[in-house]
Design an enzyme around this catalytic site. Structure first.
Site, PDB file in Angstrom:
ATOM      1  N   LYS A  99       0.905  -1.329   0.054  1.00 36.74           N
ATOM      2  CA  LYS A  99       0.081  -0.042   0.013  1.00 36.74           C
ATOM      3  C   LYS A  99       1.039   1.250  -0.002  1.00 36.74           C
ATOM      4  CE  LYS A  99      -3.796   1.829   2.666  1.00 36.74           C
ATOM      5  NZ  LYS A  99      -4.699   1.435   3.927  1.00 36.74           N
ATOM      6  N   SER A 184      -9.433   1.859   3.196  1.00 34.91           N
ATOM      7  CA  SER A 184      -8.602   2.653   2.298  1.00 34.91           C
ATOM      8  C   SER A 184      -7.604   1.639   1.509  1.00 34.91           C
ATOM      9  CB  SER A 184      -7.893   3.503   2.994  1.00 34.91           C
ATOM     10  OG  SER A 184      -7.106   2.929   3.858  1.00 34.91           O
ATOM     11  N   THR A 205      -7.145   1.096  10.009  1.00 29.95           N
ATOM     12  CA  THR A 205      -7.352   1.998  11.281  1.00 29.95           C
ATOM     13  C   THR A 205      -8.820   1.398  11.693  1.00 29.95           C
ATOM     14  OG1 THR A 205      -6.141   3.672  10.419  1.00 29.95           O
ATOM     15  CG2 THR A 205      -7.413   4.342  12.162  1.00 29.95           C
ATOM     16  N   GLY A 207     -11.541  -0.920   9.485  1.00 33.54           N
ATOM     17  CA  GLY A 207     -11.970  -1.204   8.284  1.00 33.54           C
ATOM     18  C   GLY A 207     -11.127  -1.455   7.096  1.00 33.54           C
ATOM     19  N   SER A 208     -10.187  -0.780   7.079  1.00 34.97           N
ATOM     20  CA  SER A 208      -9.376  -0.495   5.670  1.00 34.97           C
ATOM     21  C   SER A 208      -8.759  -1.826   5.466  1.00 34.97           C
ATOM     22  CB  SER A 208      -8.336   0.721   5.870  1.00 34.97           C
ATOM     23  OG  SER A 208      -9.177   1.974   5.898  1.00 34.97           O
TER      24      SER A 208
END
Length: 546
Positions: A99, A184, A205, A207-208
């Site tokens: 990422k 994200s 943080t 759900g990402s």
């Protein structure tokens, strides 16, 4: 892409059955490398061309923000090392996408920008802690995955779509045209789903990792905060941030987690983790659920969220509970979190995250060796966005309310400390831990839909999601509520997952449960991405072109 590797359509020089890169696992590729059927250079070239097939061309998924210009030379060195001294680990010569908030040294040729032009060209002092561990294991950093800019903490949901960044553009789902990839770690999920890399890393943080894994039909594990280092990762909140694998199988997740878990003096939270970190591949047991007690925290996080957002998911989830029972688990239903009602309505998480964001981001920016844009603080980023609207605030993407709210915070004052204490009380002592203790549970389970991951996120506890199902072909398309032109949240063929979570450092147990469920169902294999989103290039094309 500029880094496209040209291949020919000549057949491979032998009749070998090469692994299908759409599904190829770490161990499957490692076996081929060990046997000399192909090299890591071949793998990198194949993945580069697969990325070129669908990233900007074709389906234009925009899952990858840039590839590593040093990847082929790294692969060549690792191929030579394999011949001389053997492989370092199961990840030796295996390509991995990171990422774009996970730092890599600038001399390698890549940026670390969290999707923002404001950080383009910035030079980090060193690799992120997890990257150091990957390199030590012999992994190849293939490139950087696109993401929701600033980890979806730039603007509110009604201001910016999930999966969009200034640098990377709009990432979309591989299972439906213009489908929501969720954020994200959107690019990491999409890239893993169709084999643009062997494995990927994401960050969460709240759900990402869980949400993009769910919507991309892959496995995602958000570890306990402190199991994997956050050093060198552009933060949202060091109270909740965690780095974890996103892969096509639980086995690959276990392999990657075993490589990246461990203490790092540059992230003091990791120093309080257990003294011995297990080999997570030892958790891969088809009988892991036998005799275990699994709870369903329906109140708020099941009934309300599923009824509101995904009633079809709820019906598939009920069948999944029967699968768990057939695997020997006792399902305790309901097994509610005592604090569920208060947690669902509490504003405390946002107070903590906005305060942390300003402090933690400013700390990251302060130690950059170079920042060509002059950005050294959150205030500078807000100013940069306003002064470079063509790059960072194109029409329809102007929002930066989260940045502004965070900049207005006053530090870790009494309000912050109270909010943090309440967060932990609601999510831990009166939340997950209370439910586990009251019902004598080994874990909790929920469908991976909006907010169902939040208790584990706020608590800093681990959560793993595995494929659960797909919306049927006759399912009505659900347009984005904020803007019908933005990525579609629910549509025929789009996937969704199921999540297991428990108390701190319970990853070994959760991996076992996820593996048992995965092996009993093999849901991922039931459906592929839509045709235009499936890369055409395979290893045989590259090997045959030598």
């Amino acid at each position: 892409m500029e880094d496209t590797i040209k291949v020919h359509e000549n057949p491979a020089p032998n009749d070998l059955e090469y692994p299908d890169l759409y599904e190829a696992s770490v161990l499957e590729l490692q076996a081929g490398l060990e046997a000399g059927h192909f090299t890591s250079v071949d793998l990198v070239k194949a993945y580069f061309t697969r990325i070129d097939d669908v990233n900007v061309k074709g389906a234009a998924l925009r899952a990858v923000i840039e590839v590593n210009p040093s990847a082929i030379s790294q692969a060549d060195e690792l191929d030579k090392e394999r011949k001389i001294s053997g492989k370092r680990s199961s990840l030796h010569g295996i390509p991995i996408l990171l990422k774009d908030n996970i730092a890599t040294i600038a001399s390698e040729g890549m940026n670390t920008t969290v999707g923002s032009y404001s950080l383009l060209g910035s030079i980090v002092p060193e690799d992120a802690g997890v990257v150091k561990r990957l390199r030590q294991a012999g992994a190849i950093i293939l490139g950087k995955a696109n993401m929701s800019e600033f980890a979806f903490f730039r603007g509110k949901n009604n201001e910016l779509p999930s999966g969009w960044s200034g640098r990377g553009g709009q990432c979309t789902n591989a299972y439906y045209p213009n489908g929501d990839p969720c954020g994200s770690s959107s690019g990491s999920g999409v890239a893993a789903s169709i084999g643009l890399s062997t494995v990927t890393l994401g960050t969460e943080t709240d759900g990402s990792i869980t949400c993009p894994s769910s919507l991309s039909n892959v496995v995602g594990l958000k570890p306990t905060v402190g199991l994997t280092s956050r050093a060198g990762v552009i933060p949202v909140s060091l109270t909740q941030d965690s780095i974890g694998p996103m892969t096509r199988s639980v086995e690959d997740t276990a392999i990657v987690l075993s490589a990246i878990a461990g203490k790092d003096p540059n992230d003091v939270v990791t120093l309080s983790q257990p003294s011995v970190i297990p080999d997570f591949t030892k958790a891969l047991n088809k009988d892991a659920l036998k005799g275990k007690r699994i709870g369903v925290p329906r109140r708020i996080f099941m009934d309300q969220q599923v009824a509101k957002n995904a009633p079809y998911v709820g019906s598939v989830f009920e069948k999944a509970l029967d699968v768990l029972r057939s695997l020997g688990a006792t399902i305790v239903d309901p097994a509610d979190l005592p604090s569920a009602q208060r947690m669902n309505k509490a504003p405390y998480e946002m107070i903590v995250m906005e305060t942390d964001f300003k402090i933690d981001l400013n700390a990251y920016l302060a130690v950059l060796k170079e920042s060509p844009t002059g950005v050294r603080s959150l205030a500078d980023i807000i100013k940069f966005n306003d002064e470079n609207r063509n790059l960072e605030q194109p029409a329809g993407f102007e929002g930066q309310s989260r940045l502004l709210s965070a900049e207005a915070t006053a530090g870790k004052d009494e309000t912050y400390l109270e909010a943090l204490a309440i967060d932990y009380e609601y999510s831990r002592a009166k939340g997950i831990d209370a439910a586990l203790k009251e019902h004598n549970l080994d874990a909790l389970v929920l469908p991976s839909v909006e907010s169902c991951w939040s208790p584990a996120a706020i608590a800093g506890y681990p959560i793993i999601t595995v494929p659960l199902g797909f919306y049927p072909d006759n399912f009505p398309i659900k347009l984005n509520e904020q803007s019908p032109t933005r990525p579609i949240s629910q549509a025929p063929g789009m996937p969704f997952g199921i999540s297991f979570f428990s108390t701190a450092y319970s990853e070994f147990v959760l991996i076992g449960f996820a593996y048992a469920y995965e092996q009993a169902t093999h849901t991922r294999l039931a459906r592929k991405a839509y045709p235009a989103a499936i890369p055409k290039t395979q290893l045989k094309d590259v090997v045959g072109s030598r």
